[in-house]
Scaffold this motif. Structure first.
Motif, PDB file in Angstrom:
ATOM      1  N   ASP A 661      -1.328 104.633 -73.665  1.00 15.02           N
ATOM      2  CA  ASP A 661      -2.537 105.227 -72.897  1.00 15.02           C
ATOM      3  C   ASP A 661      -2.740 104.520 -71.495  1.00 15.02           C
ATOM      4  O   ASP A 661      -3.166 104.889 -70.536  1.00 15.02           O
ATOM      5  N   GLU A 745      -6.911 108.278 -81.415  1.00 12.20           N
ATOM      6  CA  GLU A 745      -6.769 107.707 -80.036  1.00 12.20           C
ATOM      7  C   GLU A 745      -6.229 108.822 -79.149  1.00 12.20           C
ATOM      8  O   GLU A 745      -6.012 110.078 -79.410  1.00 12.20           O
ATOM      9  N   PRO A 746      -6.192 108.429 -77.845  1.00 15.53           N
ATOM     10  CA  PRO A 746      -5.977 109.545 -76.765  1.00 15.53           C
ATOM     11  C   PRO A 746      -4.411 110.038 -77.018  1.00 15.53           C
ATOM     12  O   PRO A 746      -4.403 111.332 -76.996  1.00 15.53           O
ATOM     13  N   GLN A 747      -3.627 109.354 -77.530  1.00 15.47           N
ATOM     14  CA  GLN A 747      -2.131 109.911 -77.770  1.00 15.47           C
ATOM     15  C   GLN A 747      -2.206 109.925 -79.528  1.00 15.47           C
ATOM     16  O   GLN A 747      -2.775 109.161 -80.133  1.00 15.47           O
ATOM     17  N   SER A 748      -1.543 111.146 -79.916  1.00 14.72           N
ATOM     18  CA  SER A 748      -1.624 111.641 -81.078  1.00 14.72           C
ATOM     19  C   SER A 748      -0.954 110.570 -81.808  1.00 14.72           C
ATOM     20  O   SER A 748      -0.036 109.793 -81.622  1.00 14.72           O
TER      21      SER A 748
END
Ligand SMILES: *[C@@H]1O[C@H](CO)[C@@H](O)[C@H](O)[C@H]1NC(C)=O
Ligand SMILES: *[C@@H]1O[C@H](CO)[C@@H](O)[C@H](O)[C@H]1NC(C)=O
Ligand SMILES: *[C@@H]1O[C@H](CO)[C@@H](O)[C@H](O)[C@H]1NC(C)=O
Length: 967
Positions: A661, A745-748
């Motif tokens: 991120d 989190e922003p990313q999977s």
């Protein structure tokens, strides 16, 4: 409470003209004349009276009765109804609950200032404690009463938590369930925590399993006046509603109003000062103080207007009175001025305590308790000068330094305050601390010097008294609510766990019959534990205004003899073993020369003689009073080493880019960079020294990135070192490569796994690539921080996948050597995969030794006794998993020895003391890729017991530095 008797009756209030009765007693002429005269006079008087009456009733408002009711209640003080103790049943009684007879208990009643202990039986019936004493069970009809044989075990009142956000700061937390704070202004006395009480909170059942029966649920501290608090009992109710959980529920079943004429009740209100309200309203302390004064001025005006109004109304002087002065928004604050609200003020520092005390005197209202109250022990006289009475102090035992306001907090505060005769309460601030373990706060307070009677009272009778509820909870007395805990050991013994908890007489724990041996704990834990003397330390805390010097100082003598040692635990290169040189109850001596163990044996041994002889009299003798020598411990999981005060950015290393991120700046190496914790290390922090003084000699820390994917390289360092260049400051520059995989989190999660797979399988750039090449070869450890069993399962698969792939690439024989070294850190759901982790050879570093499901991804914790027969530690160990224990808070590093001791106690004898020590020493290092020569590692001397119990750490033996640090 006699409010009902104070009320004028309806008849007395109704203004009726006198009745003229026709039957005249006089007769005859004179009689007639007289009669006529009297009649005339009476008629005139009557007429006059009538006209007055008419005049009055012309200005008397139509709701005069209601107003006079209100006036009559203005000065009523809260309390139970006058016939309270005559109650035949608890108003919270659950129909159908069978009476319960607890036989042969050791009963801590809370009476006699916490000194009263009775031996006998307790009968619970109709939600009440019906009888305490010797009760003849043969008098009950067969099957009409349940029996529990306490077998001499301890029974206490249910634990009362004076500061909880249970239900409003929900567990697991979710975006819609954080209802602790309103952001609508600094002054909100009209808000009510009850209006936000989540009934689907996982914490209720967990806290009950720790013996907590009643909690004061407070609004948060983001407002100067955050609103009204609710006192709830934690058991599930048939109605399932928030209202039905209220301590004083039944009056409110039909309606949200209650009848104050039955009895006037205390309400509870939250206030806060200092950093928290400032933070939310971008104001200053001065703004907060003004907000308070403005609000109280408004309340005072209303109160005075009411008093004046009622003085006239009570005289019947309604002329020009107009409407009764009141305002729904301010009525609760007006009630504070009428001393009918217990005010709970979140307040840390002297400046804030002083502000609030001045405000109490300006507006004339008492404060029930200062909460958190970290500096109260420094200013007892300020507390004593508060209006009405000195506020109680509601404290954490050892949770401190997490922000500037808490920097001068002291573990000796409870005892110092008690020495000044101030009331001490231990509280959880749940979910800040898991209130399931509120008793642990009392145990620590006791350990650091709060007398035992006050320590137990601090979580039972004192909070009940502070809330104005001591007529029904917080004590074991006939006629009180049947909130009772039967403990498996003395409640102040480490690891004390309820065997059963009754709330309103309803048993809350249902253990299968097979697991009900009431205690497998050693008999020694049935009596009040012995604790060390900390008088000198407490005096230092005061002398240095909360910041006593903590830097270790080395013994001058070249040789140090530890006498009266009862056990010795030593490190091998990968383990900890109890030395067999000590047999039976014999006490040994241990000689240390230039920071190294020279010998151990009976005081009369030749080794001892030689050692003393060789020292030429340059020797210090330390009497350990039956204590122990143990390996220095190693802590991991918090930012210890990278922070001093969590809430102060200028005292922290800061956030490392997580690679996904937040990419690493090009100047630092871009995508191929690997951040090293060693480059950001901070030494000589109070956290480090405090932990060192508790026998934690080594810290391991990885770069902090708030749960983002890539962390970096961890490092191992000495907690005693004054700076990085000091001898032995760096134990190992680089330990393991750390990544984290979390939901939310922003990313999977799948993106994070894809990144990890690529790093493991593909050649990548820079230092990152070089370190993953080492991981591939099994030369470096990969630590994956993960809580969810689903993520952990994926990591197990990924390890296999990588090992399979590498076998194909490198050839089968070579592959045999290439087992990846993988560790799971966090691991709250790891117990679900104990077998698979054992088979995969993946170890687990549990950073919450007593797990708490604060996040959804860690929902499926294994709570341990009494909710599950086995703990997470035992379950993992049984499957051959290497287990380490860590902590997520820097200030709790000092407690890891107790965590290990507690884990061993919970294991019911299946974990030896030596094995318990490995959980917080060698195993932690092994799991984090730290390799040490056992001969170079520190030893810790404890007096009065071993490192796992309530002993005192008196010295650290450091071979690397060639010294013995004495405390
Ligand atoms: C009560 O328990 C103690 C401790 O186990 C035991 O020694 C004693 O005999 C018991 N007393 C009765 C009356 O059962
Ligand atoms: C409602 O209140 C009335 C009067 O106090 C009481 O008799 C009745 O039992 C209450 N109803 C319920 C459902 O609690
Ligand atoms: C060991 O303990 C005993 C009993 O408390 C005491 O008399 C003795 O002085 C101690 N030994 C040393 C060397 O301090």
């Amino acid at each position: 409470m006699k409010s009902a008797n104070l009320l004028p009756t309806a008849a007395a209030r109704t203004r009726k003209p006198p009745q003229f009765r026709g039957n005249n007693p006089l007769s005859g002429k004179l009689g007639y004349l007289l009669s006529s005269l009297i009649l005339l006079v009476v008629f005139q008087v009557f007429h006059l009276f009538r006209s007055i009456t008419i005049t009055v009733s012309e200005s008397e408002p139509p709701d005069a009765t209601g107003i006079l009711d209100k006036c009559s209640l203005l000065n009523t003080k809260p309390g139970p109804p006058p016939d309270f103790y005559a109650r035949a049943q608890n108003d919270r009684f659950v129909t159908g609950t069978k009476p319960m007879l607890i036989k042969n208990a050791t009963i801590w009643t809370g009476g006699d200032n916490g000194f009263e202990v009775l031996h006998g039986d307790i009968l619970l019936d109709r939600g009440l404690i019906k009888q305490i004493g010797q009760i003849d069970s043969s008098s009950f009809a067969q099957g009409s009463v349940y029996h529990v044989d306490a077998n001499g075990k301890w029974v206490s009142p249910g634990i009362v938590d004076l500061h909880s956000h249970i239900g409003v700061g929900a567990v697991p937390s979710s975006s819609g369930s954080s209802d602790g704070n309103s952001h609508k202004g600094p002054i909100l006395p009209w808000l009510r925590a009850l209006d936000a009480l989540n009934t689907h909170d996982e914490a209720y059942r967990l806290s009950v399993s720790g013996g907590v029966t009643t909690s004061l649920v407070l609004p948060g501290s983001a407002n100067a006046i955050g609103g009204q608090a609710a006192i709830i009992k934690l058991r599930p109710t048939e109605e399932r509603s928030p209202t039905s959980m209220l301590l004083e529920n039944p009056y409110e079943k039909n309606t949200t109003l209650y009848d104050p004429k039955v009895s006037f009740r205390y309400r509870q209100m939250k206030h806060a000062c200092g950093e928290n309200p400032d933070r939310v309203y971008s104001g200053t302390r001065m703004d907060t103080a003004w907000a308070f004064r403005q609000a109280y001025d408004k309340a005072r005006q209303i109160k005075e207007a009411q008093d004046k109004y009622c003085a006239k109304a009570n005289r019947g002087d309604w002329a020009e009175l107009g409407a009764y002065p009141e305002d729904l928004q301010w009525e609760a604050l007006v009630d504070v001025l009428r001393e009918r609200v217990k005010v709970h003020t979140h307040c840390y520092e002297t400046v804030d305590l002083d502000d609030l005390v001045r405000i109490t005197n300006e507006f004339k209202f008492p404060i029930a308790a200062f909460h958190h109250a970290h500096e109260t022990y420094l200013v007892p006289d300020t507390l004593k000068s508060a209006y009405g009475h000195a506020p109680a102090a509601a404290l954490f035992a050892s949770h401190g330094r997490y922000k500037r306001e808490a920097y001068r907090g002291s573990e000796f505060a409870p005892r110092i305050l008690a020495e000044h005769g101030l009331q001490v309460v231990m509280k959880s601030d749940h979910p800040v601390l898991d209130s399931r373990f509120l008793l642990w706060e009392a145990q620590q307070a006791y350990y650091y010097g709060l007398p035992h009677n006050l320590a137990l009272a601090a979580v039972t009778s004192t909070p009940a008294t502070v809330m104005g509820q001591s007529h029904r909870i917080g004590f074991l007395k006939e006629g009180y609510d049947a909130d009772v805990v039967l403990w498996d050991s003395h409640p102040l013994a480490l690891g004390a766990t309820p065997h059963q908890v009754w709330i309103d007489g309803v048993p809350q724990l249902s253990l299968p019959a097979s697991s009900t041996p009431i205690s497998t704990k050693p008999d020694a834990l049935q009596s009040l534990p012995k604790v060390p003397n900390f008088d000198a330390e407490a005096a230092e805390a005061l002398k240095y205004d909360g910041l006593p010097p903590l830097e270790p100082t080395a013994a001058h003598a070249h040789t140090v003899v530890f006498a009266n040692v009862s056990s010795v635990f030593l490190r091998t290169n990968s383990n900890v073993e109890q030395s067999a040189s000590i047999q039976g109850d014999a006490l040994m001596s241990v000689v240390v020369r230039a920071g190294r163990l020279a010998c151990l044996g009976p005081p009369s041994s030749s080794c001892m003689h030689d050692a003393l002889h060789a020292s030429n009299g340059d020797v210090d003798v330390v009497d350990l009073e039956g204590g122990a020598i143990s390996p220095g411990l190693t802590t991991y999981g918090s930012a210890l080493g990278l922070e001093e005060i969590q809430g102060e950015a200028s005292t922290r290393d800061g956030r490392a880019p997580d690679g996904l991120d937040k990419t690493v700046p090009g100047l630092a190496g871009g995508g191929g960079a690997l951040v090293r914790a060693v480059d950001g290390l901070q030494f000589a922090t109070r956290h480090a020294y405090t932990a060192y003084r508790a026998g934690v000699t080594t810290g391991i820390v990885s770069p902090q990135n708030n749960g983002g994917f890539l962390s970096g390289l961890s490092t191992a360092f000495s907690l005693a070192a004054p700076h990085k260049l000091a001898t032995g400051a760096i134990v190992q520059r680089a330990g393991a490569v750390h990544v984290a995989i979390h939901r939310g989190e922003p990313q999977s999660v799948s993106t994070q796994v894809a990144a990890l797979r690529r790093l493991l399988l593909d050649q990548t750039d820079g230092e990152l690539g070089a370190w993953f090449a080492k991981v591939r070869k099994g030369h470096a450890t990969l630590v994956v921080e993960a809580e969810s069993a689903d993520v952990i399962a994926t990591v197990i698969e990924l390890k296999q996948e990588v090992e399979e792939t590498l076998k194909v690439v490198d050839g089968a024989d070579e592959a045999k050597k290439k087992k990846l070294k993988v560790t799971i850190a966090g691991g709250r759901e790891a117990h679900l995969l104990a077998r698979e982790l054992g088979q995969a050879g993946i170890g687990v570093l549990l950073t919450q030794p007593r797990p708490f499901p604060k996040e959804w991804e860690a929902y499926r914790i294994l709570p341990g006794p009494p909710l599950s027969p086995k703990s997470q530690v035992v379950t993992l160990l049984e499957h051959g998993v290497t287990v380490g224990l860590g902590t997520v808070d820097s200030d709790k590093a000092r407690n890891i020895r107790f965590d290990a001791g507690w884990a061993a106690l919970e294991a019911g004898g299946t974990i030896s003391k030596a094995q318990a020590i490995t959980l917080v020493s060698t195993n932690v290092e092994k799991l984090l890729g730290v390799e040490r020569d056992a001969d170079e590692t520190e030893l810790v001397a404890t007096s009065g017991g071993d490192l796992l119990g309530f002993s005192k750490v008196v010295a650290v033996i450091s071979p690397m530095r060639g010294v013995v640090d004495v405390f």
